[in-house]
Design a protein around this motif. Structure first.
Motif, short mmCIF file in Angstrom:
data_model
loop_
_atom_site.label_atom_id
_atom_site.label_comp_id
_atom_site.label_asym_id
_atom_site.label_seq_id
_atom_site.Cartn_x
_atom_site.Cartn_y
_atom_site.Cartn_z
N UNK A 27 91.20 69.84 -65.91
CA UNK A 27 92.18 70.09 -64.96
C UNK A 27 92.88 71.43 -65.10
N UNK A 28 93.23 71.95 -66.13
CA UNK A 28 93.68 73.21 -66.53
C UNK A 28 92.77 74.21 -65.99
N UNK A 29 91.40 74.13 -66.26
CA UNK A 29 90.44 75.12 -65.84
C UNK A 29 90.45 75.17 -64.34
N UNK A 30 90.44 74.01 -63.62
CA UNK A 30 90.39 74.07 -62.19
C UNK A 30 91.49 74.51 -61.62
N UNK A 31 92.65 74.27 -62.17
CA UNK A 31 93.77 74.92 -61.77
C UNK A 31 93.84 76.47 -61.74
N UNK A 32 93.37 76.98 -63.12
CA UNK A 32 93.58 78.42 -63.12
C UNK A 32 92.59 78.95 -62.25
N UNK A 33 91.50 78.44 -61.66
CA UNK A 33 90.56 78.93 -60.79
C UNK A 33 91.08 78.95 -59.34
N UNK A 34 91.85 78.19 -59.43
CA UNK A 34 92.66 77.94 -57.84
C UNK A 34 93.47 79.08 -57.67
N UNK A 35 94.20 79.49 -58.81
CA UNK A 35 95.36 80.20 -58.59
C UNK A 35 95.06 81.69 -58.85
N UNK A 36 93.54 81.89 -58.92
CA UNK A 36 92.99 83.24 -59.08
C UNK A 36 93.19 83.79 -60.56
N UNK A 47 82.06 77.51 -64.43
CA UNK A 47 81.98 76.85 -65.43
C UNK A 47 82.39 75.36 -65.56
N UNK A 48 83.31 75.16 -64.32
CA UNK A 48 83.32 73.57 -64.28
C UNK A 48 82.09 72.70 -64.03
N UNK A 49 81.10 73.52 -63.05
CA UNK A 49 79.87 72.79 -62.82
C UNK A 49 78.87 72.63 -63.95
N UNK A 50 78.91 73.84 -64.82
CA UNK A 50 78.21 73.65 -66.06
C UNK A 50 78.44 72.72 -66.98
N UNK A 51 79.87 72.73 -67.30
CA UNK A 51 80.45 71.56 -68.01
C UNK A 51 80.20 70.21 -67.42
N UNK A 52 80.34 70.02 -66.07
CA UNK A 52 79.97 68.77 -65.73
C UNK A 52 78.31 68.21 -65.98
N UNK A 53 77.64 69.33 -65.52
CA UNK A 53 76.04 68.80 -65.93
C UNK A 53 75.92 68.63 -67.31
N UNK A 54 76.63 69.37 -68.27
CA UNK A 54 76.58 69.26 -69.61
C UNK A 54 76.73 67.74 -69.87
N UNK A 55 77.92 67.49 -69.54
CA UNK A 55 78.39 66.15 -69.92
C UNK A 55 77.37 65.01 -69.25
N UNK A 56 76.90 65.14 -68.17
CA UNK A 56 76.17 64.10 -67.49
C UNK A 56 74.83 63.83 -68.55
N UNK A 57 74.37 65.34 -68.83
CA UNK A 57 72.86 65.25 -69.73
C UNK A 57 73.44 64.36 -71.03
N UNK A 58 74.51 64.63 -71.66
CA UNK A 58 75.03 64.25 -72.85
C UNK A 58 75.06 62.64 -72.91
N UNK A 59 75.59 62.42 -71.78
CA UNK A 59 75.89 60.83 -71.46
C UNK A 59 74.84 60.09 -71.24
#
Length: 69
Positions: free
Chosen positions: A33-42, A50-62
């Motif tokens: 959530x913090x990373x997403x907020x920082x990205x929208x604030x510029x 980065x969020x997409x990569x983290x999400x993909x890594x999480x899906x693979x690990x799970x």
């Protein structure tokens, strides 16, 4: 963790495992959530990728963890 606990402490081991899982989930949501907020604030450009990569890594690990059990 729960399987390695003696039978008289099995409930305690399971409770500790569930508590650790919940704490890890809460920390993960807070970080993403913090990373997403920082990205929208510029403040931090390129956070969307980065969020997409983290999400993909999480899906693979799970999926790997589920395949083992």
């Amino acid at each position: 963790m729960a399987a390695s606990a003696p039978s008289e402490l099995a409930a305690t081991g399971q409770g500790a495992l569930n508590g650790i899982r919940q704490a890890g989930s809460a920390i993960g949501v807070a970080v993403l959530g913090t990373l997403g907020t920082l990205g929208t604030l510029g403040t931090l450009p390129g956070t969307g990728g980065v969020l997409i990569v983290i999400g993909l890594v999480a899906v693979v690990l799970i999926s790997l963890a589920r395949a083992r059990s």
